[in-house]
Design a protein around this motif. Structure first.
Motif, PDB file in Angstrom:
ATOM      1  N   GLU A  96     -51.448 -33.377 -76.381  1.00  0.00           N
ATOM      2  CA  GLU A  96     -50.670 -33.200 -75.150  1.00  0.00           C
ATOM      3  C   GLU A  96     -49.568 -34.252 -75.005  1.00  0.00           C
ATOM      4  OE1 GLU A  96     -53.474 -33.242 -72.006  1.00  0.00           O
ATOM      5  OE2 GLU A  96     -54.315 -31.251 -72.475  1.00  0.00           O
ATOM      6  N   THR A  97     -49.792 -35.426 -75.532  1.00  0.00           N
ATOM      7  CA  THR A  97     -48.802 -36.502 -75.408  1.00  0.00           C
ATOM      8  C   THR A  97     -47.885 -36.612 -76.618  1.00  0.00           C
ATOM      9  OG1 THR A  97     -50.402 -38.089 -76.323  1.00  0.00           O
ATOM     10  CG2 THR A  97     -50.342 -37.820 -73.920  1.00  0.00           C
ATOM     11  N   VAL A  98     -48.043 -35.732 -77.593  1.00  0.00           N
ATOM     12  CA  VAL A  98     -47.216 -35.787 -78.802  1.00  0.00           C
ATOM     13  C   VAL A  98     -45.920 -35.026 -78.535  1.00  0.00           C
ATOM     14  CG1 VAL A  98     -47.052 -35.146 -81.232  1.00  0.00           C
ATOM     15  CG2 VAL A  98     -49.222 -35.992 -80.299  1.00  0.00           C
ATOM     16  N   GLN A  99     -44.796 -35.749 -78.631  1.00  0.00           N
ATOM     17  CA  GLN A  99     -43.490 -35.146 -78.376  1.00  0.00           C
ATOM     18  C   GLN A  99     -42.587 -35.159 -79.601  1.00  0.00           C
ATOM     19  OE1 GLN A  99     -42.943 -33.618 -75.571  1.00  0.00           O
ATOM     20  NE2 GLN A  99     -44.834 -34.340 -74.566  1.00  0.00           N
ATOM     21  N   GLU A 105     -47.377 -39.113 -86.011  1.00  0.00           N
ATOM     22  CA  GLU A 105     -47.841 -40.070 -87.015  1.00  0.00           C
ATOM     23  C   GLU A 105     -48.726 -41.140 -86.385  1.00  0.00           C
ATOM     24  OE1 GLU A 105     -44.335 -41.565 -88.838  1.00  0.00           O
ATOM     25  OE2 GLU A 105     -43.875 -39.701 -89.914  1.00  0.00           O
ATOM     26  N   LYS A 106     -48.336 -41.612 -85.192  1.00  0.00           N
ATOM     27  CA  LYS A 106     -49.172 -42.594 -84.512  1.00  0.00           C
ATOM     28  C   LYS A 106     -50.527 -41.992 -84.124  1.00  0.00           C
ATOM     29  CE  LYS A 106     -45.362 -45.309 -82.556  1.00  0.00           C
ATOM     30  NZ  LYS A 106     -44.729 -45.783 -81.297  1.00  0.00           N
ATOM     31  N   ALA A 107     -50.513 -40.748 -83.648  1.00  0.00           N
ATOM     32  CA  ALA A 107     -51.770 -40.099 -83.267  1.00  0.00           C
ATOM     33  C   ALA A 107     -52.675 -39.894 -84.484  1.00  0.00           C
ATOM     34  CB  ALA A 107     -51.475 -38.762 -82.588  1.00  0.00           C
ATOM     35  N   ILE A 108     -52.076 -39.537 -85.626  1.00  0.00           N
ATOM     36  CA  ILE A 108     -52.869 -39.352 -86.847  1.00  0.00           C
ATOM     37  C   ILE A 108     -53.469 -40.679 -87.292  1.00  0.00           C
ATOM     38  CG2 ILE A 108     -52.719 -38.777 -89.301  1.00  0.00           C
ATOM     39  CD1 ILE A 108     -50.661 -36.646 -88.575  1.00  0.00           C
ATOM     40  N   ALA A 109     -52.671 -41.754 -87.230  1.00  0.00           N
ATOM     41  CA  ALA A 109     -53.189 -43.075 -87.626  1.00  0.00           C
ATOM     42  C   ALA A 109     -54.333 -43.513 -86.715  1.00  0.00           C
ATOM     43  CB  ALA A 109     -52.054 -44.095 -87.599  1.00  0.00           C
ATOM     44  N   GLY A 110     -54.202 -43.249 -85.410  1.00  0.00           N
ATOM     45  CA  GLY A 110     -55.277 -43.614 -84.501  1.00  0.00           C
ATOM     46  C   GLY A 110     -56.530 -42.792 -84.712  1.00  0.00           C
ATOM     47  N   LEU A 111     -56.365 -41.485 -84.972  1.00  0.00           N
ATOM     48  CA  LEU A 111     -57.530 -40.623 -85.169  1.00  0.00           C
ATOM     49  C   LEU A 111     -58.224 -40.923 -86.500  1.00  0.00           C
ATOM     50  CD1 LEU A 111     -59.180 -38.315 -83.988  1.00  0.00           C
ATOM     51  CD2 LEU A 111     -57.633 -36.705 -85.112  1.00  0.00           C
ATOM     52  N   THR A 112     -57.465 -41.371 -87.491  1.00  0.00           N
ATOM     53  CA  THR A 112     -58.072 -41.706 -88.789  1.00  0.00           C
ATOM     54  C   THR A 112     -59.126 -42.796 -88.637  1.00  0.00           C
ATOM     55  OG1 THR A 112     -56.016 -41.113 -89.914  1.00  0.00           O
ATOM     56  CG2 THR A 112     -57.581 -42.471 -91.133  1.00  0.00           C
TER      57      THR A 112
END
Length: 505
Positions: A96-99, A105-112
């Motif tokens: 929802e916050t990915v624009q 890329e930041k969301a993927i790094a955090g989820l990893t």
């Protein structure tokens, strides 16, 4: 020991004398620390275990039994790849916050860092994910962790069942296209090779084939030379036997006298010479002496006309046969040497043509090997696809499905709240003790005596009247009440945390 006890009493007295300062510092530290602990968002962790097994008798028979297991291992390693995590983010509240791409890329790094896939006993996998976003409530974070694990399970199932079969079909189509292209190239190369061989039949196969032919011809020439040497040796031996064998033998009674003995001696001499013995050999010398003694006796006997010697006639026929064999071998040797010289002269006189033959042959062999390899791969993939579609016994079970966690995995608020309380008390006591050390007062007469290096005769106690004692008791009650309030506030915070844990949806 008394000195240590006195120092301890002095420290306690210093802190107790400034107890209001210590309590104030403890309140300040605890309030600030509890606010910080309250601002830490709860992190919820959802887990699931899945069981994957591949047991296919037909796959074992055709030699692809480990293909499914390899695919499972590949999916286990790539399940937390950027592509799969992007699918998880887009299908949950994390997206929802990915624009922009940078946000992704930041969301993927955090989820990893929050997702893990571990293998237990080969076929058992454990999936876990944590969620602790500050902009979401506890119930939303707990639900988010469960959704992430569920999405990972869906991807696992898709990659191993539907995705693998679709990949096999796409691979077969790709291999068919490659086979068609290689088939055209192979046909063109074959036409070029046939046309070149029609023009240059002596260079069929290129330099490699010519080298093989030369090697074979040289080997055959050496074999013919060895056979020729053996045949010539056999011919020489039969000639030696003929030279020592009489054409005729005496008939009648004379056959048993000196003439018969002479014929027998000559036959023995021919046999010795056929064995390769030289004239200096003792047996040859003795036989020649015996022949020399028998010749005069045979001449004196003067027997009448002899009869044809059958041994001589047999030896003549054998010699004719061996002479024919020698002539045939010499002719074969000459023909091979002539052919060998012709091939070598052709290769040396036309190096460009030989190089062209070598290139055409090499290109054809390379294309043929590549075509055969692609054809074999295509058939294996097609057979694998049929096995997976019709006979595959791929087993996939969710042992422990992901559930919404009721309690946060982190932080451990009870421990943190109690730790802040202890830290506040320690900070207050330390501050009071430090203030006592900074001020030039003496808690006991012993410290005064040590500092002044003079004897202390006595100490005068503080005289307090009734009003002073009442004021002191009131202040002590206030101090105890403030201290109890600090401890009570910690208990209330612990109760609130326990209540919140029980009300997470």
């Amino acid at each position: 020991m008394n000195e240590v006890f006195d120092e301890f009493r002095s420290a306690i007295h210093s802190v107790w004398h400034r107890r209001w300062l210590a309590l104030a510092v403890a309140w300040a530290v605890c309030v600030v620390g509890w606010l910080v602990v309250a601002m830490i968002p709860n992190t919820y962790e959802a887990k699931a275990r899945i069981f994957v097994q591949l047991d296919d008798v037909l796959s074992e028979q055709i030699g692809i039994a480990n293909s499914g297991q390899k695919e499972i291992e590949r999916v286990r390693q790539t399940l937390v790849s950027a592509v799969n995590l992007e699918k998880v983010i887009r299908s949950t509240k994390l997206g929802e916050t990915v624009q922009s791409q940078r946000d992704m890329e930041k969301a993927i790094a955090g989820l990893t860092e929050k997702v893990s896939v571990t293998s237990e006993e080969g076929s058992l996998f454990e999936l876990s994910a944590t969620a602790g976003r500050g902009d979401l409530s506890d119930a939303e974070n707990a639900k988010l962790s469960q959704e992430v694990v569920q999405k990972l399970i869906d991807i696992f199932r898709e990659e191993n069942i539907a995705g693998n079969r679709g990949e096999v079909a796409e691979t077969v189509v790709f291999l068919d296209q490659q086979l068609e292209e290689r088939k055209k190239e192979l046909e063109e190369a074959e036409q070029r090779r046939l046309a070149f061989e029609a023009e240059n039949p002596e260079l069929i196969g290129g330099s490699a084939a010519l080298s093989g032919r030369l090697t074979a011809m040289r080997t055959e020439v050496r074999g013919v030379e060895a056979d020729l040497a053996a045949a010539q040796s056999a011919l020489a031996a039969i000639n030696g036997q003929l030279s020592g064998t009489p054409r005729t033998v005496a008939g009648g009674a004379g056959a048993g006298g000196a003439s018969g003995a002479l014929a027998q001696a000559r036959s023995e001499l021919a046999g010795l010479q056929a064995r390769g013995l030289t004239d200096s050999h003792p047996d040859v010398v003795a036989t020649k002496k015996r022949i020399g003694l028998l010749e005069p006796q045979a001449a004196r006997e003067g027997g009448g006309g002899g009869v044809a010697n059958p041994a001589y006639t047999s030896l003549v026929s054998i010699r004719a046969e061996r002479e024919a064999n020698v002539q045939a071998l010499m002719a074969r040797k000459a023909a091979l040497q002539s052919e060998l010289s012709g091939v070598m002269a052709s290769q040396a006189s036309e190096p460009a043509v030989a190089a062209e033959a070598n290139r055409i042959s090499r290109d054809y062999e390379v294309l043929k090997e590549k075509y055969d390899e692609i054809l074999q791969n295509r058939e294996e993939m097609r057979l694998r696809g049929q096995v997976e579609n019709e006979r595959s016994s791929f087993r996939f079970e969710v042992i422990d499905p992901p559930t919404v966690p009721n309690a946060p995995a982190a932080p451990n608020r009870p421990i943190l709240l109690i730790g802040v309380l202890l830290a506040g008390l320690a900070a207050g006591a330390g501050t009071a003790f430090a203030m006592g050390q900074l001020r030039s007062t003496f808690a006991t007469t012993i410290k005064l005596e040590r500092a002044m290096d003079l004897p202390v005769l006595g100490a005068i106690s503080q005289v307090v009247n009734d009003a002073g004692r009442e004021l002191r008791r009131r202040r002590q009650r206030q101090f105890y009440g403030a201290s109890a309030a600090l401890a009570g506030l910690c208990v209330i915070l612990l109760a609130v945390d326990i209540f919140q844990r029980g009300t997470v949806a």
